[in-house]
Design an enzyme around this catalytic site. Structure first.
Site, PDB file in Angstrom:
ATOM      1  N   LYS A 208       0.868  -1.181   0.000  1.00 57.93           N
ATOM      2  CA  LYS A 208       0.000   0.000   0.000  1.00 57.93           C
ATOM      3  C   LYS A 208       0.898   1.221   0.000  1.00 57.93           C
ATOM      4  CE  LYS A 208      -3.802  -2.443   0.450  1.00 57.93           C
ATOM      5  NZ  LYS A 208      -5.028  -2.417  -0.328  1.00 57.93           N
TER       6      LYS A 208
ATOM      7  N   LYS B  13      -2.166   1.343  -2.793  1.00 58.25           N
ATOM      8  CA  LYS B  13      -2.449   0.266  -3.751  1.00 58.25           C
ATOM      9  C   LYS B  13      -1.954   0.586  -5.152  1.00 58.25           C
ATOM     10  CE  LYS B  13      -7.074  -0.206  -3.164  1.00 58.25           C
ATOM     11  NZ  LYS B  13      -8.366  -0.764  -3.630  1.00 58.25           N
TER      12      LYS B  13
ATOM     13  N   LYS C 219       1.607  -9.773  -3.342  1.00 57.15           N
ATOM     14  CA  LYS C 219       0.465  -9.727  -4.255  1.00 57.15           C
ATOM     15  C   LYS C 219       0.289  -8.310  -4.785  1.00 57.15           C
ATOM     16  CE  LYS C 219      -4.057  -9.355  -3.026  1.00 57.15           C
ATOM     17  NZ  LYS C 219      -4.568  -8.519  -4.119  1.00 57.15           N
TER      18      LYS C 219
ATOM     19  N   ASP D 268      -2.102  -5.269  -6.176  1.00 57.62           N
ATOM     20  CA  ASP D 268      -3.482  -4.905  -5.868  1.00 57.62           C
ATOM     21  C   ASP D 268      -4.326  -4.978  -7.147  1.00 57.62           C
ATOM     22  OD1 ASP D 268      -5.491  -4.359  -4.045  1.00 57.62           O
ATOM     23  OD2 ASP D 268      -4.215  -2.964  -2.942  1.00 57.62           O
ATOM     24  N   GLU D 269      -5.644  -4.938  -6.973  1.00 57.58           N
ATOM     25  CA  GLU D 269      -6.538  -5.222  -8.098  1.00 57.58           C
ATOM     26  C   GLU D 269      -6.437  -4.182  -9.213  1.00 57.58           C
ATOM     27  OE1 GLU D 269      -7.525  -4.515  -5.038  1.00 57.58           O
ATOM     28  OE2 GLU D 269      -8.609  -2.613  -5.227  1.00 57.58           O
TER      29      GLU D 269
ATOM     30  N   HIS E 254      -8.732 -12.501  -7.862  1.00 56.86           N
ATOM     31  CA  HIS E 254      -9.245 -11.356  -7.107  1.00 56.86           C
ATOM     32  C   HIS E 254     -10.660 -11.099  -7.604  1.00 56.86           C
ATOM     33  CE1 HIS E 254      -9.722  -7.483  -5.246  1.00 56.86           C
ATOM     34  NE2 HIS E 254      -8.550  -7.606  -4.644  1.00 56.86           N
ATOM     35  N   ARG E 255     -11.574 -10.801  -6.675  1.00 57.36           N
ATOM     36  CA  ARG E 255     -12.991 -10.736  -7.061  1.00 57.36           C
ATOM     37  C   ARG E 255     -13.535  -9.315  -7.136  1.00 57.36           C
ATOM     38  NH1 ARG E 255     -16.173 -12.242  -1.471  1.00 57.36           N
ATOM     39  NH2 ARG E 255     -14.915 -10.874  -0.180  1.00 57.36           N
TER      40      ARG E 255
ATOM     41  N   HIS F 122     -10.697 -15.045  -3.293  1.00 55.86           N
ATOM     42  CA  HIS F 122     -11.100 -14.286  -2.113  1.00 55.86           C
ATOM     43  C   HIS F 122     -12.550 -14.652  -1.774  1.00 55.86           C
ATOM     44  CE1 HIS F 122      -7.968 -10.868  -2.380  1.00 55.86           C
ATOM     45  NE2 HIS F 122      -7.577 -11.847  -3.184  1.00 55.86           N
TER      46      HIS F 122
ATOM     47  N   LYS G  73     -12.861  -5.574   6.750  1.00 57.70           N
ATOM     48  CA  LYS G  73     -13.432  -4.245   6.502  1.00 57.70           C
ATOM     49  C   LYS G  73     -14.614  -4.263   5.541  1.00 57.70           C
ATOM     50  CE  LYS G  73     -10.364  -3.105   2.595  1.00 57.70           C
ATOM     51  NZ  LYS G  73      -9.189  -2.411   2.098  1.00 57.70           N
TER      52      LYS G  73
ATOM     53  N   SER H  25      -9.237 -11.671   3.130  1.00 50.95           N
ATOM     54  CA  SER H  25      -8.545 -10.416   2.845  1.00 50.95           C
ATOM     55  C   SER H  25      -9.493  -9.247   3.065  1.00 50.95           C
ATOM     56  CB  SER H  25      -8.079 -10.437   1.384  1.00 50.95           C
ATOM     57  OG  SER H  25      -7.651  -9.160   0.973  1.00 50.95           O
ATOM     58  N   GLY H  26      -8.921  -8.111   3.425  1.00 48.79           N
ATOM     59  CA  GLY H  26      -9.727  -6.901   3.565  1.00 48.79           C
ATOM     60  C   GLY H  26      -9.810  -6.478   5.016  1.00 48.79           C
TER      61      GLY H  26
ATOM     62  N   ALA I 201      -2.942  -9.619   4.146  1.00 49.46           N
ATOM     63  CA  ALA I 201      -3.069  -8.331   4.847  1.00 49.46           C
ATOM     64  C   ALA I 201      -2.236  -7.271   4.140  1.00 49.46           C
ATOM     65  CB  ALA I 201      -2.611  -8.470   6.295  1.00 49.46           C
ATOM     66  N   GLY I 202      -2.853  -6.120   3.878  1.00 51.36           N
ATOM     67  CA  GLY I 202      -2.147  -4.975   3.303  1.00 51.36           C
ATOM     68  C   GLY I 202      -1.834  -3.985   4.410  1.00 51.36           C
ATOM     69  N   GLY I 203      -2.861  -3.147   4.734  1.00 51.01           N
ATOM     70  CA  GLY I 203      -2.692  -2.159   5.797  1.00 51.01           C
ATOM     71  C   GLY I 203      -2.267  -2.795   7.119  1.00 51.01           C
TER      72      GLY I 203
HETATM   73  O1  LIG Z   1      -6.376  -4.771  -1.010  1.00 50.16           O
HETATM   74  C1  LIG Z   1      -7.026  -5.566  -0.394  1.00 50.16           C
HETATM   75  C2  LIG Z   1      -6.861  -5.726   1.066  1.00 50.16           C
HETATM   76  O2  LIG Z   1      -6.138  -4.643   1.630  1.00 50.16           O
HETATM   77  P1  LIG Z   1      -6.148  -4.385   3.207  1.00 50.16           P
HETATM   78  O3  LIG Z   1      -5.559  -5.627   3.830  1.00 50.16           O
HETATM   79  O4  LIG Z   1      -5.269  -3.180   3.393  1.00 50.16           O
HETATM   80  O5  LIG Z   1      -7.554  -4.139   3.640  1.00 50.16           O
HETATM   81  C3  LIG Z   1      -7.937  -6.428  -1.148  1.00 50.16           C
HETATM   82  O6  LIG Z   1      -7.929  -6.077  -2.507  1.00 50.16           O
HETATM   83  C4  LIG Z   1      -9.374  -6.304  -0.773  1.00 50.16           C
HETATM   84  O7  LIG Z   1      -9.581  -6.202   0.552  1.00 50.16           O
HETATM   85  C5  LIG Z   1     -10.100  -7.502  -1.325  1.00 50.16           C
HETATM   86  O8  LIG Z   1     -11.215  -7.765  -0.604  1.00 50.16           O
HETATM   87  P2  LIG Z   1     -11.977  -9.152  -0.752  1.00 50.16           P
HETATM   88  O9  LIG Z   1     -11.051 -10.225  -0.326  1.00 50.16           O
HETATM   89  O10 LIG Z   1     -13.136  -9.015   0.147  1.00 50.16           O
HETATM   90  O11 LIG Z   1     -12.370  -9.278  -2.197  1.00 50.16           O
HETATM   91 MG   LIG Z   2      -7.045  -4.546  -2.958  1.00 48.31          MG
END
Ligand SMILES: O=C(COP(=O)(O)O)[C@H](O)[C@H](O)COP(=O)(O)O
Ligand SMILES: [Mg+2]
Length: 416
Positions: free
Chosen positions: A152, A154, A178, A180-181, A270-271, A303, A311, A339-340, A362-364
């Site tokens: 991050k 992202k 990974k 990011d999307e 990734h969804r 995911h 979150k 994730s999220g 985990a990102g953040g």
């Molecule tokens: O970047 C992140 C998580 O970052 P962080 O860990 O900083 O929240 C993921 O793309 C989404 O959360 C995917 O969400 P999902 O898995 O629900 O599709």
């Molecule tokens: Mg993401």
């Protein structure tokens, strides 16, 4: 010749046979429609019927028409004959079971909740090449959850910065870096530079720490471009690709799966955009069905949410994960990714809820650690080790400084 009318698509006595695709929908019939009238229209429009009565050979009706055969509250069951479907074409299947019916006036809302897939359909699809076995075949995670991180911010990091963050996270104990999307091939961080430099860093880290690491590089693009990117990943010695499966579409996912077979690459799905289909609890397509389709098309990771600990909006993560792990006519199981909004302080509850055959991403929750990415990755690994050893996080933190700092910062909160 016989006439086909809506009533011909309703038969409460019909028992689906083992070759039928059986779909469960929840429907809100329009104000002037009974459940029966709405259900028969759903079965008709999603198979071989239309709004007007038709005069056709009886065989055409009985062989290709779907049957609304179950009704329970606002749930209906529709059985589709396998001959209705083209072998191995996910777009064609979805044009039937999640097509025009989503916009019919006969229903105020309709949601495809679940499917029972017969072998006659699943055998037309490859399923995952590796699935849950990536933990041992491509990584050294053994029986613990695979740990992954997304740098991050992202988007916006230069290639150098991205690689530096990745290297710190790998060294701290995560298995997978990974993308990011929405990071693909932008000027600030071009695809091929990022790929080459990240994999070179991976090789250095593996050498130093003696654990296999890998990189989920986002190949998402127009389909032909995406296939070229898959080839590049193989040329550079990567083991995985990441694909934004909803935004690029099922036909592209099928093409990528074929190409990944040629190279022995695993697919991380990734969804992003799934919630356009599954967020409303009364309309659309459930995440459960999206996960099922993804398994048939052959992704290795997907995911599936965080069982309410992250979150994003909640869903039936344990139920979906059970389906992905369970038997489906011999298709390999898929590794679910949580994730999220995850961070070390929720890892114990996450593993309690979802077991160990998952990937924790985990990102953040890594890069937001007060002492930076390396410490954040160590804290996530420590929280995982503590949970597997059955030691409470607070207790483990007494002699694991990085985990202690993470718990001081975030406690056990679930972010919004
Ligand atoms: O970047 C992140 C998580 O970052 P962080 O860990 O900083 O929240 C993921 O793309 C989404 O959360 C995917 O969400 P999902 O898995 O629900 O599709
Ligand atoms: Mg993401």
């Amino acid at each position: 010749m016989t006439g086909i009318e809506y009533d011909d698509f309703l038969n409460r006595e019909y028992e689906p046979d083992s070759t039928d695709l059986v779909c469960t929908f929840s429907i809100d019939p329009a104000e002037d429609m009974s459940m029966e009238a709405a259900a028969s229209r759903v079965a008709s429009e999603s198979s071989n019927g239309t709004w007007a009565a038709l005069h056709v050979d009886e065989d055409e009706l009985t062989h290709l028409g779907a049957v609304a055969c179950g009704m329970d509250g606002n749930e209906i069951t529709v059985a589709y004959p396998a001959e209705l479907f083209e072998v191995g074409s996910m777009p064609q299947i979805l044009s039937c079971i999640a097509g025009n019916i989503m916009g019919m006036k006969a229903v105020d809302a309709i949601r495809l909740e679940d499917c029972e897939w017969p072998k006659s359909i699943t055998s037309g699809f490859p399923g995952p090449q590796f699935g849950t076995s990536v933990a041992r075949e491509k990584l050294d995670a053994g029986d613990r959850p695979i740990l992954a991180t997304v740098p991050k911010p992202k988007v916006g990091l230069s290639t150098d910065a991205h690689v530096r963050v990745g290297e710190e996270a790998w060294r701290g104990g995560v298995d997978l870096l990974k993308d990011d999307e929405n990071l693909t091939d932008q000027d600030f961080n071009p695809f091929e530079d990022r790929l080459a430099e990240s994999l070179a860093a991976r090789d250095r880290v593996e050498e130093d720490v003696g654990e296999r690491k890998d990189y989920l590089v986002n190949v998402t693009a127009e389909t032909n471009e995406m296939l070229e990117r898959v080839d590049l990943v193989a040329e550079h010695g990567g083991g995985f690709v990441m694909v934004d499966i909803i935004t690029c579409g099922w036909s592209a996912v099928q093409s990528v799966r074929d190409r990944c077979q040629d190279h022995g690459l695993a697919i991380h799905a990734h969804r992003a955009m799934h919630a356009a289909f599954d967020r409303m609890d009364h309309h659309g397509v459930s995440m459960r069905v999206i996960a099922q389709i993804s398994r048939l098309c052959g992704v290795d990771h997907i995911h599936t949410g965080t069982a309410g600990l992250g979150k994003l909006a909640n869903e039936d993560t344990p139920g979906i994960n059970d389906w992905l792990h369970g038997d489906c006519h011999g298709l390999n199981p898929v590794l679910p990714v949580a994730s999220g909004g995850l961070h070390p302080g929720v890892v114990d509850r996450l593993i309690d809820a979802l077991g160990t055959d998952i990937c924790i991403q985990a990102g953040g929750g890594i890069h937001g650690h007060p002492d930076g990415t390396h410490a954040g990755a160590k804290a996530l690994r420590q929280a995982t080790d503590a949970s597997l050893e059955g030691v409470p996080l607070e207790e483990y933190a007494q002699d694991h400084a990085e985990l202690a700092t993470a718990l001081d910062k975030w406690g056990a909160e679930t972010p919004r």
